[in-house]
Design a protein around this motif. Structure first.
Motif, PDB file in Angstrom:
ATOM      1  N   VAL A 143       6.395  -3.664   2.385  1.00 21.69           N
ATOM      2  CA  VAL A 143       5.576  -3.919   3.572  1.00 21.69           C
ATOM      3  C   VAL A 143       5.782  -2.827   4.622  1.00 21.69           C
ATOM      4  CG1 VAL A 143       5.149  -5.505   5.484  1.00 21.69           C
ATOM      5  CG2 VAL A 143       5.524  -6.405   3.175  1.00 21.69           C
ATOM      6  N   VAL A 144       7.048  -2.484   4.880  1.00 19.89           N
ATOM      7  CA  VAL A 144       7.349  -1.474   5.907  1.00 19.89           C
ATOM      8  C   VAL A 144       6.795  -0.108   5.498  1.00 19.89           C
ATOM      9  CG1 VAL A 144       9.206  -0.249   7.113  1.00 19.89           C
ATOM     10  CG2 VAL A 144       9.370  -2.718   6.741  1.00 19.89           C
ATOM     11  N   GLN A 145       6.888   0.227   4.218  1.00 20.90           N
ATOM     12  CA  GLN A 145       6.288   1.483   3.745  1.00 20.90           C
ATOM     13  C   GLN A 145       4.794   1.516   4.039  1.00 20.90           C
ATOM     14  OE1 GLN A 145       7.003   2.088  -0.404  1.00 20.90           O
ATOM     15  NE2 GLN A 145       9.004   3.034  -0.119  1.00 20.90           N
ATOM     16  N   ALA A 146       4.102   0.424   3.702  1.00 17.52           N
ATOM     17  CA  ALA A 146       2.654   0.366   3.914  1.00 17.52           C
ATOM     18  C   ALA A 146       2.306   0.515   5.391  1.00 17.52           C
ATOM     19  CB  ALA A 146       2.097  -0.943   3.359  1.00 17.52           C
ATOM     20  N   VAL A 147       3.060  -0.162   6.250  1.00 16.17           N
ATOM     21  CA  VAL A 147       2.802  -0.099   7.686  1.00 16.17           C
ATOM     22  C   VAL A 147       3.108   1.301   8.224  1.00 16.17           C
ATOM     23  CG1 VAL A 147       3.518  -0.960   9.952  1.00 16.17           C
ATOM     24  CG2 VAL A 147       3.197  -2.561   8.047  1.00 16.17           C
ATOM     25  N   ALA A 148       4.248   1.873   7.814  1.00 21.92           N
ATOM     26  CA  ALA A 148       4.650   3.193   8.298  1.00 21.92           C
ATOM     27  C   ALA A 148       3.647   4.266   7.898  1.00 21.92           C
ATOM     28  CB  ALA A 148       6.035   3.543   7.759  1.00 21.92           C
ATOM     29  N   VAL A 149       3.219   4.238   6.642  1.00 17.79           N
ATOM     30  CA  VAL A 149       2.265   5.241   6.165  1.00 17.79           C
ATOM     31  C   VAL A 149       0.910   5.045   6.840  1.00 17.79           C
ATOM     32  CG1 VAL A 149       1.012   6.089   4.155  1.00 17.79           C
ATOM     33  CG2 VAL A 149       3.447   5.569   3.973  1.00 17.79           C
ATOM     34  N   SER A 150       0.499   3.809   7.040  1.00 21.56           N
ATOM     35  CA  SER A 150      -0.779   3.537   7.702  1.00 21.56           C
ATOM     36  C   SER A 150      -0.793   4.105   9.117  1.00 21.56           C
ATOM     37  CB  SER A 150      -1.054   2.029   7.739  1.00 21.56           C
ATOM     38  OG  SER A 150      -1.190   1.496   6.437  1.00 21.56           O
ATOM     39  N   PHE A 151       0.296   3.893   9.860  1.00 23.20           N
ATOM     40  CA  PHE A 151       0.389   4.432  11.219  1.00 23.20           C
ATOM     41  C   PHE A 151       0.435   5.955  11.199  1.00 23.20           C
ATOM     42  CE2 PHE A 151       1.226   0.221  12.802  1.00 23.20           C
ATOM     43  CZ  PHE A 151       0.835   0.291  14.139  1.00 23.20           C
ATOM     44  N   ALA A 152       1.178   6.526  10.237  1.00 23.61           N
ATOM     45  CA  ALA A 152       1.296   7.982  10.173  1.00 23.61           C
ATOM     46  C   ALA A 152      -0.044   8.637   9.849  1.00 23.61           C
ATOM     47  CB  ALA A 152       2.335   8.368   9.119  1.00 23.61           C
ATOM     48  N   LEU A 153      -0.841   7.976   9.029  1.00 24.46           N
ATOM     49  CA  LEU A 153      -2.136   8.538   8.652  1.00 24.46           C
ATOM     50  C   LEU A 153      -3.167   8.438   9.763  1.00 24.46           C
ATOM     51  CD1 LEU A 153      -2.491   7.168   4.999  1.00 24.46           C
ATOM     52  CD2 LEU A 153      -2.144   9.555   5.673  1.00 24.46           C
ATOM     53  N   THR A 154      -3.060   7.404  10.576  1.00 19.02           N
ATOM     54  CA  THR A 154      -4.040   7.167  11.641  1.00 19.02           C
ATOM     55  C   THR A 154      -3.621   7.942  12.890  1.00 19.02           C
ATOM     56  OG1 THR A 154      -4.288   4.929  10.758  1.00 19.02           O
ATOM     57  CG2 THR A 154      -5.300   5.390  12.881  1.00 19.02           C
ATOM     58  N   PRO A 155      -4.332   8.995  13.271  1.00 25.36           N
ATOM     59  CA  PRO A 155      -3.914   9.839  14.403  1.00 25.36           C
ATOM     60  C   PRO A 155      -4.146   9.196  15.776  1.00 25.36           C
ATOM     61  CG  PRO A 155      -5.982  10.628  13.520  1.00 25.36           C
ATOM     62  CD  PRO A 155      -5.554   9.497  12.622  1.00 25.36           C
ATOM     63  N   LEU A 156      -3.513   8.053  15.981  1.00 27.21           N
ATOM     64  CA  LEU A 156      -3.689   7.344  17.246  1.00 27.21           C
ATOM     65  C   LEU A 156      -3.133   8.116  18.434  1.00 27.21           C
ATOM     66  CD1 LEU A 156      -2.698   3.753  16.028  1.00 27.21           C
ATOM     67  CD2 LEU A 156      -5.008   4.610  16.489  1.00 27.21           C
ATOM     68  N   TRP A 157      -2.153   9.013  18.179  1.00 31.16           N
ATOM     69  CA  TRP A 157      -1.548   9.755  19.279  1.00 31.16           C
ATOM     70  C   TRP A 157      -2.523  10.691  19.973  1.00 31.16           C
ATOM     71  CZ3 TRP A 157      -0.676  10.859  14.137  1.00 31.16           C
ATOM     72  CH2 TRP A 157      -1.038  12.120  13.700  1.00 31.16           C
ATOM     73  N   THR A 158      -3.625  11.005  19.295  1.00 30.72           N
ATOM     74  CA  THR A 158      -4.583  11.937  19.878  1.00 30.72           C
ATOM     75  C   THR A 158      -5.263  11.362  21.122  1.00 30.72           C
ATOM     76  OG1 THR A 158      -6.314  11.151  18.369  1.00 30.72           O
ATOM     77  CG2 THR A 158      -5.032  13.077  17.679  1.00 30.72           C
ATOM     78  N   PHE A 159      -5.266  10.020  21.248  1.00 33.53           N
ATOM     79  CA  PHE A 159      -5.851   9.435  22.458  1.00 33.53           C
ATOM     80  C   PHE A 159      -4.957   8.381  23.118  1.00 33.53           C
ATOM     81  CE2 PHE A 159      -7.568   7.196  18.799  1.00 33.53           C
ATOM     82  CZ  PHE A 159      -7.371   5.863  19.113  1.00 33.53           C
ATOM     83  N   LEU A 160      -3.849   8.012  22.463  1.00 33.85           N
ATOM     84  CA  LEU A 160      -2.922   7.055  23.073  1.00 33.85           C
ATOM     85  C   LEU A 160      -1.677   7.716  23.647  1.00 33.85           C
ATOM     86  CD1 LEU A 160      -3.033   4.005  20.612  1.00 33.85           C
ATOM     87  CD2 LEU A 160      -4.192   4.273  22.809  1.00 33.85           C
ATOM     88  N   GLY A 161      -1.427   8.960  23.260  1.00 32.39           N
ATOM     89  CA  GLY A 161      -0.279   9.667  23.799  1.00 32.39           C
ATOM     90  C   GLY A 161       0.831   9.886  22.781  1.00 32.39           C
ATOM     91  N   ASP A 162       1.813  10.710  23.183  1.00 29.56           N
ATOM     92  CA  ASP A 162       2.879  11.094  22.261  1.00 29.56           C
ATOM     93  C   ASP A 162       3.836   9.956  21.911  1.00 29.56           C
ATOM     94  OD1 ASP A 162       1.855  13.611  22.172  1.00 29.56           O
ATOM     95  OD2 ASP A 162       3.295  14.491  23.583  1.00 29.56           O
ATOM     96  N   TRP A 163       3.828   8.860  22.686  1.00 26.18           N
ATOM     97  CA  TRP A 163       4.737   7.753  22.372  1.00 26.18           C
ATOM     98  C   TRP A 163       4.430   7.190  20.973  1.00 26.18           C
ATOM     99  CZ3 TRP A 163       3.051   2.876  21.117  1.00 26.18           C
ATOM    100  CH2 TRP A 163       1.732   2.550  21.438  1.00 26.18           C
TER     101      TRP A 163
END
Length: 198
Positions: A143-163
């Motif tokens: 489960v953690v692998q799936a969540v971690a990879v999903s977040f890493a693939l989705t470039p949310l930092w481009t509009f949510l910030g470096d956090w």
């Protein structure tokens, strides 16, 4: 123990049932996902988002084919064998793609891939006559692998910030630790089983 009651006319599940088809489609989507990542070329454009969505949809179907197989009596030896491999192929493809575009250290990808496929090969080669069920750490790891990879693939930092990058790093670190620890736990369980009288 009472066996499952089989209704009149019911036959064993065929290898080409819907649950197995979903599993095979998940495997076939892995190279499509990698192609989309390469097509994006690290630009974090529309192809990156399409790749991320494709991965998330593919990895979440793991619960769908499992549910269908159990609820409709579609469990087959083929499904038991290929379903966990499909997860490893999807996650492995995503980790390699992230390393190729320079967003994940190669050593992290290598450690996770060696653990995942090493344990799989060990299971088939050394324990074909004994079944070692996945422990709770292994299930959490998946489960953690799936969540971690999903977040890493989705470039949310481009509009949510470096956090978000810190969040991604924390999730991937947790996935790495759980991957290694659960692998050691599995080998320990296998060693204990191998020493137990048959």
């Amino acid at each position: 123990m009472r066996g499952r009651v089989v209704s009149p006319g019911e036959t064993p599940a065929s290898m080409g049932n819907i649950a197995n088809i979903i599993t095979v489609v998940r495997i076939l989507l892995a190279p499509v996902f990698v192609w989309l990542m390469v097509l994006d070329g690290g630009e974090l454009g529309v192809w990156r988002w399409v790749a991320a969505v494709l991965f998330i949809l593919s990895i979440t179907t793991d619960s769908v084919d499992g549910f269908l197989a159990r609820s409709r009596n579609l469990v087959t030896d083929f499904g038991k064998l290929v379903d966990p491999i499909a997860d490893k192929i999807l996650v492995g493809a995503a980790l390699v793609a992230l390393s190729v575009v320079g967003e994940l250290w190669w050593w992290v990808t290598i450690v996770i891939l060696v653990r995942e496929f090493g344990i799989t090969i060990f299971r088939f080669a050394m324990l074909r006559n004994r079944v070692i069920p996945a422990g709770w750490l292994g299930k959490i790891k998946t489960v953690v692998q799936a969540v971690a990879v999903s977040f890493a693939l989705t470039p949310l930092w481009t509009f949510l910030g470096d956090w978000v990058l810190w969040l991604n790093g924390t999730l991937m670190g947790a996935a790495l630790v759980l991957t290694v620890v659960s692998g050691v736990e599995y080998l320990w369980s296998a060693w204990r089983v191998s020493r137990a009288p048959k």
